[in-house]
Design a protein around this motif. Sequence first.
Motif, PDB file in Angstrom:
ATOM      1  N   LEU A 134       0.802  -1.214   0.000  1.00 61.83           N
ATOM      2  CA  LEU A 134       0.000   0.000   0.000  1.00 61.83           C
ATOM      3  C   LEU A 134       0.840   1.272   0.000  1.00 61.83           C
ATOM      4  O   LEU A 134       0.424   2.287  -0.545  1.00 61.83           O
ATOM      5  N   VAL A 135       2.017   1.220   0.618  1.00 64.69           N
ATOM      6  CA  VAL A 135       2.870   2.405   0.676  1.00 64.69           C
ATOM      7  C   VAL A 135       3.687   2.472  -0.612  1.00 64.69           C
ATOM      8  O   VAL A 135       4.498   1.587  -0.885  1.00 64.69           O
ATOM      9  N   PRO A 136       3.520   3.511  -1.430  1.00 61.02           N
ATOM     10  CA  PRO A 136       4.137   3.535  -2.760  1.00 61.02           C
ATOM     11  C   PRO A 136       5.583   4.021  -2.781  1.00 61.02           C
ATOM     12  O   PRO A 136       5.992   4.688  -3.715  1.00 61.02           O
ATOM     13  N   VAL A 137       6.348   3.685  -1.741  1.00 60.74           N
ATOM     14  CA  VAL A 137       7.751   4.112  -1.705  1.00 60.74           C
ATOM     15  C   VAL A 137       8.710   2.931  -1.717  1.00 60.74           C
ATOM     16  O   VAL A 137       9.912   3.113  -1.938  1.00 60.74           O
ATOM     17  N   PHE A 138       8.184   1.737  -1.481  1.00 64.62           N
ATOM     18  CA  PHE A 138       9.052   0.561  -1.468  1.00 64.62           C
ATOM     19  C   PHE A 138       9.166  -0.006  -2.879  1.00 64.62           C
ATOM     20  O   PHE A 138       8.154  -0.184  -3.561  1.00 64.62           O
ATOM     21  N   PRO A 139      10.383  -0.301  -3.350  1.00 64.07           N
ATOM     22  CA  PRO A 139      10.546  -0.860  -4.708  1.00 64.07           C
ATOM     23  C   PRO A 139       9.731  -2.136  -4.891  1.00 64.07           C
ATOM     24  O   PRO A 139       9.815  -3.054  -4.070  1.00 64.07           O
ATOM     25  N   PHE A 140       8.956  -2.178  -5.954  1.00 64.33           N
ATOM     26  CA  PHE A 140       8.044  -3.304  -6.174  1.00 64.33           C
ATOM     27  C   PHE A 140       8.807  -4.614  -6.272  1.00 64.33           C
ATOM     28  O   PHE A 140       8.383  -5.636  -5.720  1.00 64.33           O
ATOM     29  N   TRP A 141       9.936  -4.607  -6.979  1.00 61.73           N
ATOM     30  CA  TRP A 141      10.699  -5.843  -7.166  1.00 61.73           C
ATOM     31  C   TRP A 141      11.252  -6.353  -5.836  1.00 61.73           C
ATOM     32  O   TRP A 141      11.314  -7.562  -5.604  1.00 61.73           O
ATOM     33  N   LEU A 142      11.632  -5.434  -4.952  1.00 59.33           N
ATOM     34  CA  LEU A 142      12.183  -5.840  -3.659  1.00 59.33           C
ATOM     35  C   LEU A 142      11.107  -6.466  -2.783  1.00 59.33           C
ATOM     36  O   LEU A 142      11.349  -7.472  -2.100  1.00 59.33           O
ATOM     37  N   VAL A 143       9.908  -5.875  -2.821  1.00 57.40           N
ATOM     38  CA  VAL A 143       8.798  -6.421  -2.039  1.00 57.40           C
ATOM     39  C   VAL A 143       8.374  -7.785  -2.579  1.00 57.40           C
ATOM     40  O   VAL A 143       7.816  -8.598  -1.845  1.00 57.40           O
ATOM     41  N   ASN A 144       8.648  -8.060  -3.844  1.00 57.74           N
ATOM     42  CA  ASN A 144       8.371  -9.388  -4.397  1.00 57.74           C
ATOM     43  C   ASN A 144       9.301 -10.448  -3.827  1.00 57.74           C
ATOM     44  O   ASN A 144       8.917 -11.609  -3.682  1.00 57.74           O
ATOM     45  N   ILE A 145      10.530 -10.057  -3.513  1.00 58.15           N
ATOM     46  CA  ILE A 145      11.566 -11.020  -3.146  1.00 58.15           C
ATOM     47  C   ILE A 145      11.648 -11.269  -1.644  1.00 58.15           C
ATOM     48  O   ILE A 145      11.772 -12.426  -1.202  1.00 58.15           O
ATOM     49  N   VAL A 146      11.578 -10.211  -0.842  1.00 59.81           N
ATOM     50  CA  VAL A 146      11.810 -10.346   0.600  1.00 59.81           C
ATOM     51  C   VAL A 146      10.885 -11.369   1.251  1.00 59.81           C
ATOM     52  O   VAL A 146      11.351 -12.210   2.047  1.00 59.81           O
ATOM     53  N   PRO A 147       9.574 -11.380   0.979  1.00 59.83           N
ATOM     54  CA  PRO A 147       8.724 -12.396   1.610  1.00 59.83           C
ATOM     55  C   PRO A 147       9.142 -13.820   1.274  1.00 59.83           C
ATOM     56  O   PRO A 147       8.977 -14.724   2.101  1.00 59.83           O
ATOM     57  N   ALA A 148       9.679 -14.033   0.069  1.00 64.13           N
ATOM     58  CA  ALA A 148      10.135 -15.376  -0.300  1.00 64.13           C
ATOM     59  C   ALA A 148      11.311 -15.796   0.568  1.00 64.13           C
ATOM     60  O   ALA A 148      11.430 -16.958   0.969  1.00 64.13           O
ATOM     61  N   LEU A 149      12.208 -14.856   0.877  1.00 68.99           N
ATOM     62  CA  LEU A 149      13.372 -15.164   1.693  1.00 68.99           C
ATOM     63  C   LEU A 149      13.006 -15.372   3.157  1.00 68.99           C
ATOM     64  O   LEU A 149      13.766 -15.999   3.906  1.00 68.99           O
ATOM     65  N   LEU A 150      11.860 -14.827   3.557  1.00 70.27           N
ATOM     66  CA  LEU A 150      11.419 -14.962   4.953  1.00 70.27           C
ATOM     67  C   LEU A 150      10.397 -16.076   5.136  1.00 70.27           C
ATOM     68  O   LEU A 150       9.769 -16.180   6.188  1.00 70.27           O
ATOM     69  N   GLY A 151      10.238 -16.892   4.107  1.00 70.75           N
ATOM     70  CA  GLY A 151       9.433 -18.101   4.246  1.00 70.75           C
ATOM     71  C   GLY A 151       7.934 -17.897   4.197  1.00 70.75           C
ATOM     72  O   GLY A 151       7.180 -18.737   4.681  1.00 70.75           O
ATOM     73  N   MET A 152       7.455 -16.802   3.622  1.00 69.26           N
ATOM     74  CA  MET A 152       6.010 -16.580   3.530  1.00 69.26           C
ATOM     75  C   MET A 152       5.380 -17.600   2.594  1.00 69.26           C
ATOM     76  O   MET A 152       5.982 -17.991   1.585  1.00 69.26           O
TER      77      MET A 152
END
Length: 236
Positions: free
Chosen positions: A144-162
């Motif tokens: 919802l917050v339009p300041v975080f890079p979209f590609w980064l938000v795609n990757i981080v949850p995968a690394l945290l086991g979501m």
Amino acid sequence: MTLPMLRRLLPVAILLLGLALFLLFGLERYFSFEMLSRHHAELASWVAGNIAAAALIFVLFYALAVAFSLPIAVVVTPVGGFLFGMWLGALLSVIGATLGSVAVFLAARTAFYDLFRARAGATLARLEDGFRRDSFNYLLFLRLVPVFPFWLVNIVPALLGMQLGPYALATLIGIVPGAVIYASVGASFGMLIERGERPDFGVIFEWHILLPLLGLAALSLLPVIYNRLRGGKAAP
């Protein structure tokens, strides 16, 4: 490097290769407002006569653009609004962006999760524990917050086991407001082209639009805050 490792890295390698080729050949010049201005009449005419095929092509193109992390998403959603109208354009954009995000998520989880977990050890375990408890709300906030890079938000949850299900749902919901805003900008392209004006792609950062988005993001964290407070009260 072992064969299993190569297989795990292959999806990410393909996505990175696609991005590299896109930048190497300067293909972003074909996805600009100027290019749309030159060909808008022919494009709009074809879409009007082939609406189902055009919608499918648009969704697939958007999914590929997000999967390859191409730097054109800020243009693609408005183009959807121009070609299909604000609401249908926003809907198709949300579907395409969600599919592309899922592809990046799966590629990152396949390639890097085991390696990241082995390197981070106990640190990752603590991060995973905190993130997984409220992963849906955390990701919804980030979308919802339009300041975080979209590609980064795609990757981080995968690394945290979501898990894939909550990831896809939070992505689908979280990108709706931004998609509607940008599609509404695109819906006015025809008028702007006639006037010889340019669209304002930074409209999402204007306070009368940004503040409601931040308010929605804050609301998405209320369940997290409530759970933390309840957990603290329950502690001995």
